[in-house]
Design a protein around this motif. Structure first.
Motif, short mmCIF file in Angstrom:
data_model
loop_
_atom_site.label_atom_id
_atom_site.label_comp_id
_atom_site.label_asym_id
_atom_site.label_seq_id
_atom_site.Cartn_x
_atom_site.Cartn_y
_atom_site.Cartn_z
N ALA A 1 0.72 -1.24 0.04
CA ALA A 1 -0.07 -0.14 0.06
C ALA A 1 0.85 1.22 0.01
N THR A 2 2.06 1.25 0.65
CA THR A 2 2.81 2.52 0.75
C THR A 2 4.22 2.26 0.03
N GLY A 3 4.51 1.03 -0.37
CA GLY A 3 5.86 1.01 -0.66
C GLY A 3 6.96 0.55 0.25
N GLY A 4 6.68 0.23 1.30
CA GLY A 4 7.66 0.21 2.68
C GLY A 4 6.93 -0.26 3.83
N ASP A 5 7.59 -0.72 4.70
CA ASP A 5 7.03 -1.35 6.11
C ASP A 5 7.44 -0.34 7.44
N ASP A 6 8.35 0.70 6.81
CA ASP A 6 8.72 1.69 7.79
C ASP A 6 8.07 3.16 7.55
N LEU A 7 7.32 3.57 8.45
CA LEU A 7 6.49 4.85 8.29
C LEU A 7 6.55 5.80 9.61
N SER A 8 5.96 6.92 9.43
CA SER A 8 5.82 7.72 10.51
C SER A 8 4.31 8.12 10.79
N PHE A 9 4.15 8.21 12.19
CA PHE A 9 2.71 8.38 12.65
C PHE A 9 2.96 9.43 13.71
N GLY A 10 2.33 10.59 13.90
CA GLY A 10 2.25 11.45 14.89
C GLY A 10 3.70 11.69 15.28
N GLY A 11 4.65 11.88 14.59
CA GLY A 11 6.07 12.17 14.67
C GLY A 11 6.82 11.16 15.11
N GLN A 12 6.31 10.07 15.34
CA GLN A 12 7.15 8.85 15.60
C GLN A 12 7.38 7.73 14.60
N SER A 13 8.44 7.40 14.57
CA SER A 13 8.83 6.26 13.42
C SER A 13 8.53 4.92 13.87
N ILE A 14 7.54 4.21 13.04
CA ILE A 14 6.99 2.97 13.40
C ILE A 14 7.33 1.98 12.14
N SER A 15 7.85 0.68 12.78
CA SER A 15 8.16 -0.53 11.79
C SER A 15 7.18 -1.57 11.67
N PHE A 16 6.79 -1.90 10.58
CA PHE A 16 5.79 -3.03 10.61
C PHE A 16 6.85 -4.59 10.24
N ARG A 17 8.13 -4.37 10.22
CA ARG A 17 8.70 -5.38 9.94
C ARG A 17 8.54 -6.30 11.23
N PRO A 18 8.52 -7.72 11.20
CA PRO A 18 8.44 -8.95 12.09
C PRO A 18 10.04 -8.93 12.66
N PRO A 19 9.91 -9.42 14.00
CA PRO A 19 8.88 -9.91 14.78
C PRO A 19 8.58 -8.64 15.70
N TYR A 20 7.03 -8.76 16.28
CA TYR A 20 6.56 -7.73 16.97
C TYR A 20 6.93 -8.32 18.49
N GLN A 21 6.81 -7.05 19.32
CA GLN A 21 7.04 -7.62 20.94
C GLN A 21 5.83 -8.04 21.35
N ARG A 22 6.12 -8.98 22.38
CA ARG A 22 4.85 -9.97 22.72
C ARG A 22 4.97 -9.68 24.37
N LEU A 23 3.68 -9.65 25.11
CA LEU A 23 3.54 -9.11 26.41
C LEU A 23 2.22 -9.42 26.86
N THR A 24 2.25 -10.25 27.90
CA THR A 24 0.97 -10.62 28.62
C THR A 24 0.16 -9.48 29.22
N LEU A 25 -1.08 -9.55 29.11
CA LEU A 25 -1.92 -8.47 29.66
C LEU A 25 -1.49 -8.02 31.04
#
Length: 525
Positions: free
Chosen positions: A296-320
């Protein structure tokens, strides 16, 4: 623009249309045959030199909306747009018929025209159509915003999306990304043998989520019906029927407040996979979102609200419960354990100390989730799986074998927002009935979001639902993150707005309904 000036412009534009009709020009012609769009012309000839254009004598017929007019006596330069690209056109008296040049004198910014001519470049190297024939196609009576390259009033953008799309190219780009998101999701799932289906949007039981529904009535059968809050129970019925991989991209309706993250009508992806559990879906979700982001955007690194976000796996996992323990420990400066969150007396004391006000009917699981929402959500910027939820708040999820107070469920958070919710599906009909009955007690206690009893769904489970994992992904919030849009209304073409008294948008408030620019106090957020 003052009302008086706008009224004068409206009168002048109506007079211009009348003058066009006097010339024998149809006020609303039926068609104009285009050989090229403005976008196609700009794309095809972006690098073509003026000399090459002159040598090739490229002829074209195109159409668009006028965004700019510059007059020089016996010549005019116009800028037209097809909604994507802008293209300059050149009107010269000695190159047009007398009728066509008379039409040119009666054009206003916002009008729609068709032109036929050859391509050339001006002395400033601007790609331009030298017009040999001009056709009037439609009159714009309402003046566009004075700064046609930007409409900044947020409420007007939402209420009059058609104007927003005319003058704000960035708005259209958001919805182009949204369309690519939908295409990429479908391709991802179809490639993995998922079947796309459609399930009822009007349902006799509002099931599949804890949410307050919209209520409607079917006159012919004298039935109360609900707009669906989720398609979940119907999709799982299909898994019972042997559709082992199934998905739906659907509209859901929840009778809740409006905020930057909530709209009563929203779009969800829901998919179900037999013979898997929530761990399988964590891995699949990482693959899905990284793929969709790239497509959709050409990459898996982007910016939202002035913060860099990466959709590259793996993602952090934490119990509630671990997330809440860490946040509460930091907040109050004293260590607490997960066991502290399983006893109502202890967890209520902690919540009260944090300024929360638990209701008497809330158990320790519900209070723990409230603390998570208050302390943890906004800090989860990078994609993070929060998993293993209290059974109390998860009536459709399967319990862990080693911990009956905990279900195999996760929520994915990105940029401080919940983006997905998934779990290993409860497939024990006896336990499902018990959970529904507990929800009915909550409803009797005043919880309007508690789940209703669904006898037919329990009957379906009695035929046998295989081990199944299911997930819902919020499309609107995903598009918000992928496009850097701060409000859900930026990514919904026509978001719900409170009706106003007769005015700029021509709307009026229904009888008995207050009117004004806002609805829910958070509507203007």
């Amino acid at each position: 623009m003052s009302e008086h000036r706008e009224s004068d412009q409206l009168a002048q534009r109506r007079a211009n249309l009348a003058a066009l009709v006097d010339l024998g020009v149809p006020a609303y012609p039926h068609r104009f045959r285009c050989t090229d769009t403005a976008s196609a012309i700009v794309t095809a000839h972006a690098d073509t030199s003026g000399d090459d254009l002159d040598a090739a004598q490229i002829q074209t017929m195109t159409a668009g909306r006028i965004l700019m007019i510059r007059s020089f006596g016996k010549a005019k330069f116009l800028v037209i747009s097809d909604g994507v690209s802008r293209l300059q056109v050149y009107l010269r008296q000695d190159a047009l018929s007398e009728r066509d040049f008379a039409i040119a004198a009666l054009l206003d910014i916002g009008d729609l025209i068709g032109v036929e001519g050859r391509l050339f470049r001006t002395r400033t190297k601007e790609l331009t159509v030298w017009v040999a024939r001009l056709e009037f196609l439609a009159k714009c009576f309402v003046p566009l915003p004075e700064k046609w390259h930007g409409l900044t009033d947020v409420e007007t953008r939402y209420r009059q999306r058609y104007v927003d799309l005319i003058v704000n190219p960035d708005s259209r780009r958001v919805f182009e990304v949204r369309a690519r998101v939908m295409t990429a999701i479908r391709a991802f799932l179809v490639d993995r043998d998922f079947l796309e289906v459609e399930t009822p949007m009007m349902q006799p039981v509002a099931g599949g989520a804890l949410a307050r529904p919209f209520v409607t009535h079917h006159n012919a059968q004298d039935m109360q019906l609900y707009l669906r809050v989720a398609p979940e129970l119907y999709l799982k019925r299909l898994v019972v029927g042997g559709v082992e991989r199934v998905f739906e991209i659907n509209r859901n309706f929840r009778n809740e407040g409006i905020s930057t993250q909530h709209n009563p009508e929203f779009t969800m992806l829901e998919f179900y996979q037999a013979y898997g559990d929530y761990r399988d879906l964590m891995t699949m979700t990482e693959q899905l979102l990284s793929t969709v982001a790239r497509e959709a955007t050409g990459g898996d690194d982007l910016s939202f609200g002035g913060q860099s976000i990466s959709f590259r796996p793996p993602y952090q996992r934490l119990t509630l419960r671990r997330a809440v323990c860490e946040a509460v420990t930091e907040k109050i400066g004293a260590a607490i354990s997960e066991q502290d969150l399983r006893t109502r007396e202890t967890v209520v004391a902690l919540a009260t100390r944090l300024g929360l006000d638990p209701r008497p009917d809330q158990g320790p699981g519900r209070v723990t989730v409230d603390m998570f929402e208050a302390l943890c959500e906004r800090a989860l910027v990078q994609p993070t799986f929060i998993h293993d939820f209290p059974t109390e708040v998860s009536p459709l999820s399967k319990q862990r074998d080693d911990d009956p107070d905990t279900v195999e469920r996760f929520e994915l958070f990105v940029a401080g927002m919940e983006l997905a919710n998934a779990f290993s599906e409860l497939n024990d009909p006896v336990e499902q009935r018990r959970r529904f009955e507990a929800q009915l007690c909550d409803r009797e206690g005043g919880d309007l979001e508690a789940h209703q009893m669904d006898e037919d769904y329990i009957r379906a489970l009695e035929y046998g639902l295989p081990p199944t994992a299911g997930e819902g992904v919020g499309i609107d919030r995903l598009v918000m993150v992928l496009t850097g849009s701060p409000s859900i209304r930026d990514v919904i073409l026509f978001p719900l707005m409170r009706a106003r008294k007769s005015g700029a948008d021509g709307g009026s408030a229904p009888p008995g309904q207050a009117s004004g620019p806002g609805g829910d106090p958070s509507e203007a957020e």
